[in-house]
Design an enzyme around this catalytic site. Sequence first.
Site, short mmCIF file in Angstrom:
data_model
loop_
_atom_site.label_atom_id
_atom_site.label_comp_id
_atom_site.label_asym_id
_atom_site.label_seq_id
_atom_site.Cartn_x
_atom_site.Cartn_y
_atom_site.Cartn_z
N HIS A 240 6.19 -2.19 1.05
CA HIS A 240 5.68 -1.47 2.09
C HIS A 240 6.48 -1.59 3.73
O HIS A 240 6.81 -0.97 3.94
CB HIS A 240 4.49 -2.18 1.93
C1 BDR Z 1 1.02 -4.87 4.65
O1 BDR Z 1 -0.33 -5.56 4.04
C2 BDR Z 1 0.89 -6.96 3.43
O2 BDR Z 1 0.61 -7.96 2.96
C3 BDR Z 1 2.04 -6.38 3.59
O3 BDR Z 1 3.16 -7.26 4.16
C4 BDR Z 1 2.12 -5.42 4.42
O4 BDR Z 1 2.62 -4.89 5.86
C5 BDR Z 1 0.66 -3.55 3.07
O5 BDR Z 1 -0.91 -3.54 3.42
#
Ligand code: BDR
Length: 310
Positions: A240
């Site tokens: 992400h």
């Molecule tokens: C986001 O939530 C976190 O768990 C990850 O680091 C990312 O920023 C994804 O939903």
Amino acid sequence: MSRKIIIDTDPGQDDAVAILLALASPELEVLALTAVAGNVPLALTERNARQIVQLSGHQTPVYAGCDAPLKRKLVTAEYVHGRSGLDGIPLPDPTHPLQAEHAVDYLIDTLRREPSGSITLCPLGPLTNIATAFQRAPDIIPRVAEIVLMGGAYFEVGNVTPAAEFNIYVDPEAADIVFKSGVPLVVMPLDVTHKALTSREWVEEMRALGTPVGQAVASWTDFFERFDTAKYGSQGAPLHDPCVIAYLLEPALFSGRHVNVEIETGSELTLGMTVADWWRVTGREPNAMFMGGVDRDGFYRLLTERLARL
Ligand code: BDR
Ligand code: CA
């Protein structure tokens, strides 16, 4: 000339890869990492941030910020990231120091001191630090060049609830302040990040780098992948947060629409939903470049090339 950025983060294995990508890239001058509570509590996110800086061999200062959302109890995600937030191969205890100043004070001081329009903020976690700084010092808001953040979802809807993505869900009031701030926003939602899946070949390429960074990235990805492959049946893990940094380096890798995005703060059922007017049906003023697509192979090519430099 390099672009000055501040990375606001809750590491997190994918935050860690994003931070390393930024530190490996001469186009970016990473002024600081500001830690926030999110994936795990603040005491761990600031510690993890210092371990990541240490792993990179850089000296980037790390500040600790808010330990809880503006109005709500902290929700964490150990079930995704492990107890430390950065489970994978064990890293040495950080000797890289934590700065004494609070991250919110640092954000305010830095945005007031540096030339207006020269700093881009890159939030990779809940938006608590940024919103607190904006609330406390509204004069800094027009001084921010741009905010490029990971958060939200439209077609993918939610990951932490059926309607909401984790970063926005944890502190929806903070997100609402940021989305209403008037600062130019670029948003990397799940619609993009779920297309940026790791492959077995890429993880093995990381391991084959033979460097501490390569080993760490491979082990983080192995750990992180378990959750997503079990949940979605996908091959690989969505990286992400590195999408934010990749956008700064190669914006053409991404495609999206400049639309209105509002944050749901009232409904219990859809709390933290990013209501994106993708089809432009409301007449509400666009406030965000909301991304929807990514050149997956180009993204991983960039990551490999940069991470190999560390
Ligand atoms: C986001 O939530 C976190 O768990 C990850 O680091 C990312 O920023 C994804 O939903
Ligand atoms: Ca994150």
